[in-house]
Design a protein around this motif. Structure first.
Motif, PDB file in Angstrom:
ATOM      1  N   LEU A   1      24.671  24.276 -10.667  1.00 30.11           N
ATOM      2  CA  LEU A   1      25.895  25.046 -10.839  1.00 30.11           C
ATOM      3  C   LEU A   1      27.055  24.109 -11.143  1.00 30.11           C
ATOM      4  O   LEU A   1      27.304  23.162 -10.402  1.00 30.11           O
ATOM      5  CB  LEU A   1      26.222  25.844  -9.573  1.00 30.11           C
ATOM      6  CG  LEU A   1      25.244  26.938  -9.177  1.00 30.11           C
ATOM      7  CD1 LEU A   1      25.731  27.636  -7.917  1.00 30.11           C
ATOM      8  CD2 LEU A   1      25.049  27.942 -10.293  1.00 30.11           C
ATOM      9  N   HIS A   2      27.754  24.397 -12.236  1.00 28.34           N
ATOM     10  CA  HIS A   2      28.917  23.617 -12.655  1.00 28.34           C
ATOM     11  C   HIS A   2      30.136  24.533 -12.669  1.00 28.34           C
ATOM     12  O   HIS A   2      30.006  25.725 -12.933  1.00 28.34           O
ATOM     13  CB  HIS A   2      28.725  23.059 -14.073  1.00 28.34           C
ATOM     14  CG  HIS A   2      27.486  22.264 -14.244  1.00 28.34           C
ATOM     15  ND1 HIS A   2      27.378  20.939 -13.893  1.00 28.34           N
ATOM     16  CD2 HIS A   2      26.266  22.614 -14.740  1.00 28.34           C
ATOM     17  CE1 HIS A   2      26.150  20.506 -14.164  1.00 28.34           C
ATOM     18  NE2 HIS A   2      25.464  21.506 -14.673  1.00 28.34           N
ATOM     19  N   GLY A   3      31.296  23.957 -12.432  1.00 31.56           N
ATOM     20  CA  GLY A   3      32.543  24.717 -12.510  1.00 31.56           C
ATOM     21  C   GLY A   3      33.577  24.088 -11.604  1.00 31.56           C
ATOM     22  O   GLY A   3      33.246  23.379 -10.659  1.00 31.56           O
ATOM     23  N   ASP A   4      34.828  24.368 -11.904  1.00 32.63           N
ATOM     24  CA  ASP A   4      35.925  23.848 -11.095  1.00 32.63           C
ATOM     25  C   ASP A   4      35.861  24.416  -9.680  1.00 32.63           C
ATOM     26  O   ASP A   4      35.174  25.410  -9.432  1.00 32.63           O
ATOM     27  CB  ASP A   4      37.271  24.232 -11.725  1.00 32.63           C
ATOM     28  CG  ASP A   4      37.506  23.534 -13.056  1.00 32.63           C
ATOM     29  OD1 ASP A   4      36.919  22.454 -13.276  1.00 32.63           O
ATOM     30  OD2 ASP A   4      38.270  24.082 -13.869  1.00 32.63           O
TER      31      ASP A   4
ATOM     32  N   ASP B   1      27.538   8.488  -2.400  1.00 32.71           N
ATOM     33  CA  ASP B   1      26.585   7.700  -3.188  1.00 32.71           C
ATOM     34  C   ASP B   1      25.299   8.512  -3.297  1.00 32.71           C
ATOM     35  O   ASP B   1      24.776   8.972  -2.282  1.00 32.71           O
ATOM     36  CB  ASP B   1      26.328   6.380  -2.446  1.00 32.71           C
ATOM     37  CG  ASP B   1      25.381   5.451  -3.185  1.00 32.71           C
ATOM     38  OD1 ASP B   1      24.589   5.924  -4.013  1.00 32.71           O
ATOM     39  OD2 ASP B   1      25.443   4.242  -2.918  1.00 32.71           O
ATOM     40  N   PRO B   2      24.773   8.688  -4.508  1.00 29.20           N
ATOM     41  CA  PRO B   2      23.553   9.477  -4.670  1.00 29.20           C
ATOM     42  C   PRO B   2      22.395   8.994  -3.789  1.00 29.20           C
ATOM     43  O   PRO B   2      21.540   9.781  -3.401  1.00 29.20           O
ATOM     44  CB  PRO B   2      23.203   9.333  -6.153  1.00 29.20           C
ATOM     45  CG  PRO B   2      24.441   8.890  -6.813  1.00 29.20           C
ATOM     46  CD  PRO B   2      25.262   8.180  -5.790  1.00 29.20           C
TER      47      PRO B   2
ATOM     48  N   GLU C   1      25.213  22.748  -6.182  1.00 31.81           N
ATOM     49  CA  GLU C   1      26.583  22.656  -6.667  1.00 31.81           C
ATOM     50  C   GLU C   1      26.925  21.184  -6.857  1.00 31.81           C
ATOM     51  O   GLU C   1      26.530  20.351  -6.064  1.00 31.81           O
ATOM     52  CB  GLU C   1      27.556  23.278  -5.664  1.00 31.81           C
ATOM     53  CG  GLU C   1      27.366  24.766  -5.455  1.00 31.81           C
ATOM     54  CD  GLU C   1      28.441  25.365  -4.576  1.00 31.81           C
ATOM     55  OE1 GLU C   1      29.624  24.952  -4.703  1.00 31.81           O
ATOM     56  OE2 GLU C   1      28.109  26.242  -3.768  1.00 31.81           O
ATOM     57  N   TRP C   2      27.657  20.864  -7.895  1.00 27.07           N
ATOM     58  CA  TRP C   2      28.066  19.497  -8.242  1.00 27.07           C
ATOM     59  C   TRP C   2      26.846  18.584  -8.446  1.00 27.07           C
ATOM     60  O   TRP C   2      26.770  17.492  -7.900  1.00 27.07           O
ATOM     61  CB  TRP C   2      29.008  18.913  -7.183  1.00 27.07           C
ATOM     62  CG  TRP C   2      30.214  19.760  -6.942  1.00 27.07           C
ATOM     63  CD1 TRP C   2      30.383  20.676  -5.935  1.00 27.07           C
ATOM     64  CD2 TRP C   2      31.397  19.830  -7.731  1.00 27.07           C
ATOM     65  NE1 TRP C   2      31.597  21.293  -6.059  1.00 27.07           N
ATOM     66  CE2 TRP C   2      32.253  20.786  -7.149  1.00 27.07           C
ATOM     67  CE3 TRP C   2      31.827  19.158  -8.873  1.00 27.07           C
ATOM     68  CZ2 TRP C   2      33.495  21.099  -7.667  1.00 27.07           C
ATOM     69  CZ3 TRP C   2      33.074  19.476  -9.395  1.00 27.07           C
ATOM     70  CH2 TRP C   2      33.894  20.436  -8.796  1.00 27.07           C
ATOM     71  N   PRO C   3      25.869  19.012  -9.260  1.00 25.99           N
ATOM     72  CA  PRO C   3      24.639  18.225  -9.436  1.00 25.99           C
ATOM     73  C   PRO C   3      24.860  16.856 -10.069  1.00 25.99           C
ATOM     74  O   PRO C   3      24.070  15.937  -9.838  1.00 25.99           O
ATOM     75  CB  PRO C   3      23.772  19.108 -10.347  1.00 25.99           C
ATOM     76  CG  PRO C   3      24.775  19.932 -11.101  1.00 25.99           C
ATOM     77  CD  PRO C   3      25.888  20.192 -10.111  1.00 25.99           C
ATOM     78  N   GLU C   4      25.936  16.707 -10.827  1.00 25.51           N
ATOM     79  CA  GLU C   4      26.188  15.417 -11.487  1.00 25.51           C
ATOM     80  C   GLU C   4      26.359  14.294 -10.470  1.00 25.51           C
ATOM     81  O   GLU C   4      26.160  13.132 -10.789  1.00 25.51           O
ATOM     82  CB  GLU C   4      27.400  15.504 -12.425  1.00 25.51           C
ATOM     83  CG  GLU C   4      28.694  15.944 -11.798  1.00 25.51           C
ATOM     84  CD  GLU C   4      28.859  17.458 -11.625  1.00 25.51           C
ATOM     85  OE1 GLU C   4      29.929  17.867 -11.152  1.00 25.51           O
ATOM     86  OE2 GLU C   4      27.931  18.242 -11.932  1.00 25.51           O
ATOM     87  N   LYS C   5      26.659  14.626  -9.226  1.00 25.68           N
ATOM     88  CA  LYS C   5      26.823  13.606  -8.184  1.00 25.68           C
ATOM     89  C   LYS C   5      25.481  13.176  -7.590  1.00 25.68           C
ATOM     90  O   LYS C   5      25.421  12.204  -6.846  1.00 25.68           O
ATOM     91  CB  LYS C   5      27.750  14.116  -7.083  1.00 25.68           C
ATOM     92  CG  LYS C   5      29.166  14.325  -7.586  1.00 25.68           C
ATOM     93  CD  LYS C   5      30.070  14.786  -6.462  1.00 25.68           C
ATOM     94  CE  LYS C   5      31.506  14.840  -6.939  1.00 25.68           C
ATOM     95  NZ  LYS C   5      32.264  13.669  -6.554  1.00 25.68           N
TER      96      LYS C   5
END
Length: 155
Positions: free
Chosen positions: A34-37, A87-88, A109-113
């Motif tokens: 899930l991506h989004g502000d 840190d991942p 949520e916030w998978p890029e991290k």
């Protein structure tokens, strides 16, 4: 083959309903990014998914715990919020791989991290503000995701 669909979500109830529909279409496990502000509706959509699998209680964002497990009669659903992840590599220490079984539903949520510590998703979902409403874009990344997106397209 990747499929992408988009919908307008008029309000919170419509966002929950979309989550319910996604849950209905998941016959096996799935990984959903899930991506989004902040405030775009990621946790609201997740609440719809979790309730779609039969959860009756509250659904809170696991901002500080990183994961909130819902072990339900029909599925194990794990809600991850990586917003505060420093840190991942921390994910490895918490045993993140144990959550991603073939039959589990993992909403991130916030998978890029999460870096390489989380698997490739079946569905990549972006929520955006459109005035008071929201817009959702659902993109399939895997054959399992294709199956879900093809069915949701017909709603």
């Amino acid at each position: 083959m990747a499929h992408t669909v988009g919908f307008q979500l008029a309000d919170e109830a419509a966002t929950v309903k979309m989550g319910n529909q996604l849950a209905e279409l998941m016959e096996q496990g799935a990984v959903i990014y899930l991506h989004g502000d902040l405030g775009a509706g990621k946790t609201t959509l997740t609440r719809g998914v979790i309730q779609g699998f039969g959860h009756q209680g509250k659904v809170k964002s696991p901002t500080y715990t990183l994961v909130e497990p819902y072990e339900l009669a029909t599925a194990n659903v794990y809600h991850f919020d990586l917003y505060r992840l420093g840190d991942p590599e921390e994910l490895e220490y918490m045993g993140i791989r144990d959550y991603f079984s073939p039959t589990a539903i993992c909403v991130v949520e916030w998978p890029e991290k999460g870096g390489e510590f989380i698997p490739t998703p079946d569905l990549d979902i972006t929520l955006r503000y459109v005035g008071e409403a929201r817009e959702i874009e659902i993109k399939s990344i895997s054959p399992r995701g294709d199956s879900i997106v093809e069915k949701i397209s017909s709603y």
